[in-house]
Write a protein that holds these residues in place. Structure first.
Motif, PDB file in Angstrom:
ATOM      1  N   MET A 127       2.048   8.621  -5.196  1.00  0.00           N
ATOM      2  CA  MET A 127       3.011   7.580  -5.523  1.00  0.00           C
ATOM      3  C   MET A 127       2.692   6.646  -6.903  1.00  0.00           C
ATOM      4  SD  MET A 127       5.593   8.783  -3.998  1.00  0.00           S
ATOM      5  CE  MET A 127       7.060   7.555  -4.343  1.00  0.00           C
ATOM      6  N   LYS A 153      12.340   1.567   2.148  1.00  0.00           N
ATOM      7  CA  LYS A 153      12.045   0.590   1.543  1.00  0.00           C
ATOM      8  C   LYS A 153      11.853   0.930  -0.008  1.00  0.00           C
ATOM      9  CE  LYS A 153       7.125   1.603   1.919  1.00  0.00           C
ATOM     10  NZ  LYS A 153       5.793   1.213   2.212  1.00  0.00           N
ATOM     11  N   ARG A 154      11.658   2.319  -0.266  1.00  0.00           N
ATOM     12  CA  ARG A 154      11.464   2.887  -1.728  1.00  0.00           C
ATOM     13  C   ARG A 154      12.817   3.187  -2.272  1.00  0.00           C
ATOM     14  NH1 ARG A 154       8.967   0.390  -3.778  1.00  0.00           N
ATOM     15  NH2 ARG A 154       6.709   0.008  -3.261  1.00  0.00           N
ATOM     16  N   VAL A 180       0.889  -1.142  -0.075  1.00  0.00           N
ATOM     17  CA  VAL A 180       0.137  -0.203  -0.038  1.00  0.00           C
ATOM     18  C   VAL A 180       0.879   1.242   0.020  1.00  0.00           C
ATOM     19  CG1 VAL A 180      -1.756   1.354   1.127  1.00  0.00           C
ATOM     20  CG2 VAL A 180      -1.821  -1.113   1.029  1.00  0.00           C
ATOM     21  N   GLU A 181       0.588   2.196  -0.916  1.00  0.00           N
ATOM     22  CA  GLU A 181       1.437   3.406  -0.938  1.00  0.00           C
ATOM     23  C   GLU A 181       0.367   4.588  -1.001  1.00  0.00           C
ATOM     24  OE1 GLU A 181       3.971   4.938  -0.804  1.00  0.00           O
ATOM     25  OE2 GLU A 181       5.697   4.076  -1.351  1.00  0.00           O
ATOM     26  N   ARG A 182       0.902   5.789  -1.013  1.00  0.00           N
ATOM     27  CA  ARG A 182       0.085   7.115  -0.799  1.00  0.00           C
ATOM     28  C   ARG A 182      -0.164   7.229  -2.345  1.00  0.00           C
ATOM     29  NH1 ARG A 182       2.419  12.082  -0.543  1.00  0.00           N
ATOM     30  NH2 ARG A 182       4.318  11.205  -1.102  1.00  0.00           N
ATOM     31  N   SER A 230       6.924  13.828  -4.866  1.00  0.00           N
ATOM     32  CA  SER A 230       6.341  12.409  -5.294  1.00  0.00           C
ATOM     33  C   SER A 230       7.448  11.612  -5.994  1.00  0.00           C
ATOM     34  CB  SER A 230       5.032  12.355  -5.940  1.00  0.00           C
ATOM     35  OG  SER A 230       4.078  13.132  -5.236  1.00  0.00           O
ATOM     36  N   LEU A 231       8.533  11.572  -5.464  1.00  0.00           N
ATOM     37  CA  LEU A 231       9.732  10.841  -6.160  1.00  0.00           C
ATOM     38  C   LEU A 231      10.426   9.890  -5.281  1.00  0.00           C
ATOM     39  CD1 LEU A 231      12.209  13.151  -8.142  1.00  0.00           C
ATOM     40  CD2 LEU A 231      10.166  11.725  -9.006  1.00  0.00           C
TER      41      LEU A 231
END
Lengths: 235, 264
Positions: free
Chosen positions: A215, B259-260, A210-212, B195-196
């Motif tokens: 994104m 994690k990203r 799950v992400e915002r 948002s990166l």
């Protein structure tokens, strides 16, 4: 509107003498140009039979427009058609000259933009616009209809750009620099936005993550890149 | 086949050249073959930061116009045998480097190196378009200031238009004390706006200025915080999952973010 649309879907097929289309607030009966008026009457009777049988009829009170195509309808022919449409279908016949221009325009498909509208970018559409992501400061969304932002609205939004004063600007986080509706432009209220975070679920291998919402664009680009890497024969 | 990465920011003075020099050197430190390309025609700096100014004979415009071969213009670093710099021209016109010429140069470099690091000029005009045109990936550098973040946002939009898939973000010159007191945008805010994927955060560090003046990239000093940050960025580019540096912030945020990370 739901049942009307259903009627239009169920009882129309290509090549028919009479095609029924659902428009904004009613039904449009498109008459085939190469059919005689007698054939058209028969066809209409057949099409509307069901409505009559179902009691009050699912089309009762619905507005109807007739599109005669290139043919000219005489007054007598109009009366005949009106008789069948009101008698058999309980329809309210509004006109014999096709759909009103304004109505046709207002059923434009909404434009759904997935990604972040960044500084310097402009999204413009002559219908509703839905942004699935953020509109950042310096970004602009201009819609003839409504503007709906599924994320932060930090930039400029203009709804009802063609003059529709009933249009609205909506955002999960409403913190725009400026908002326009119709020909009225205002600065946003200076208060902290009480938004709720939107999130999306996606598959990461066999797991779900799950992400915002913001994104989503990144996520799409990432999966596209991964697909490109794994597909053989590229590069 | 190597990968061409452009380092860009839109706004000037946020640390593009410093980041290029340090990321390039860090990658070389980890054994990768790296060529740094300075595309800031007329305002070349990368050679100064690398301490290679006095070795320049030919530059990228000479290569583009056929007055020198690529091998003649490339300068080998003093410290690493597999780190090279292709310097910008100092006296020629900005428009002397075209998109086509840049493509040709990067196409020649990519088979010889693991990474081709392109240092982009400030702004979004011709120089930017040339620098970005030949890149496979992009690193966007910003600082915790509204203006820098706004410009980064604009540049990210332009990169997306250039079909560069998901650029990565480096936030430079963070002062933890100012973030804590609320005088500086925090990392969460910046990542929230842009948002990166975050590639790294670099704390504000005096060593960076000192090192740049001495022509020694900070990353070669083992003791500075910025050095560790740049090494971490290089490791993430190579695909290692390195957690973000703890700037004495709440740990929860960083757990969420790292994690990203990575150019994966």
């Amino acid at each position: 509107m739901g049942k009307v649309a259903r009627l239009a879907r169920e009882r129309s097929a290509p090549g028919q003498l009479v095609t029924i289309r659902g428009i904004r607030n009613g039904l449009l009966f498109v008459l085939a140009e190469d059919a005689t008026i007698a054939e058209l009457i028969d066809e209409l009777e057949r099409l509307l039979q069901g409505s009559e049988r179902e009691g009050v009829g699912e089309t009762a009170g619905v507005t109807a427009y007739v599109d005669p195509g290139a043919r000219r309808l005489t007054d007598d022919e109009c009366d005949l058609l009106r008789g069948i449409l009101t008698g058999k279908g309980n329809l309210v016949v509004k006109g014999f000259a096709g759909p009103p221009a304004a109505l046709e325009e207002s059923v434009k498909q909404p434009y759904i933009y997935k990604g972040t509208v960044r500084s310097g970018q402009v999204i413009e559409h002559d219908g509703d616009v839905v942004v699935v992501g953020d509109v950042n400061a310096g970004g602009r969304v201009i819609a003839a209809g409504d503007v709906v932002v599924m994320g932060h609205l930090r930039g400029f939004a203009q709804a009802g750009a063609a003059g529709d004063a009933a249009a609205v600007v909506a955002a999960v986080y409403f913190e725009p620099l400026q908002v326009s509706i119709g020909d009225v432009t205002r600065r946003a209220p200076e208060r902290p936005s009480r938004g709720a975070e939107m999130e999306f679920a996606y598959l990461e291998g066999a797991d779900m993550a799950v992400e915002r919402m913001a994104m989503l664009g990144q996520h799409r680009a990432r999966s596209a890149a991964r697909r490109a890497r794994h597909s053989p024969g590229e590069r | 086949m190597g990968e061409a990465i452009v380092v860009t920011s839109g706004k000037g003075g946020v640390g593009k050249t410093t980041s290029s020099a340090n990321i390039g050197t860090a990658l070389a430190l980890m054994g990768k073959k790296v060529c740094m390309v300075d595309t800031d025609i007329g305002l070349r700096n990368l050679d100064v930061v690398m301490g290679l100014e006095n070795r320049i004979l030919f530059d990228i415009v000479d290569v583009a116009t056929g007055q020198a071969r690529l091998e003649q213009a490339m300068i080998k670093d003093k410290r690493f045998d597999h780190l090279f710099l292709l310097p910008a021209a100092q006296t020629k016109d900005k428009l002397a480097l075209s998109v086509d010429a840049m493509h040709k140069i990067v196409r020649l470099l990519k088979p010889q190196f693991d990474f081709v690091l392109i240092d982009c000029p400030a702004g979004i005009e011709h120089g930017f378009r040339v620098a970005v045109s030949a890149a496979d990936q992009a690193i966007v550098v910003t600082t915790p200031e509204q203006a820098a973040v706004r410009d980064a946002d604009r540049v990210i939009g332009l990169l997306e238009k250039e079909q560069i898939p998901s650029p990565k973000l480096v936030i430079n010159r963070i002062r933890p004390s100012m973030v804590r007191s609320g005088d500086m945008l925090d990392i969460d805010d910046i990542v929230g706006i842009l948002s990166l994927d975050l590639l790294g955060i670099v704390p504000d560090d005096e060593h960076v200025i000192k090192a740049a003046n001495q022509g020694e990239p900070t990353v070669l000093r083992p003791d500075s915080r910025a050095s560790i940050a740049y090494r971490n960025i290089a490791r993430r580019i190579l695909g290692e999952p390195v957690p973000l540096m703890n700037l004495d912030e709440e740990a929860g945020f960083f757990r969420k973010m790292w994690k990203r990370i990575g150019l994966g």
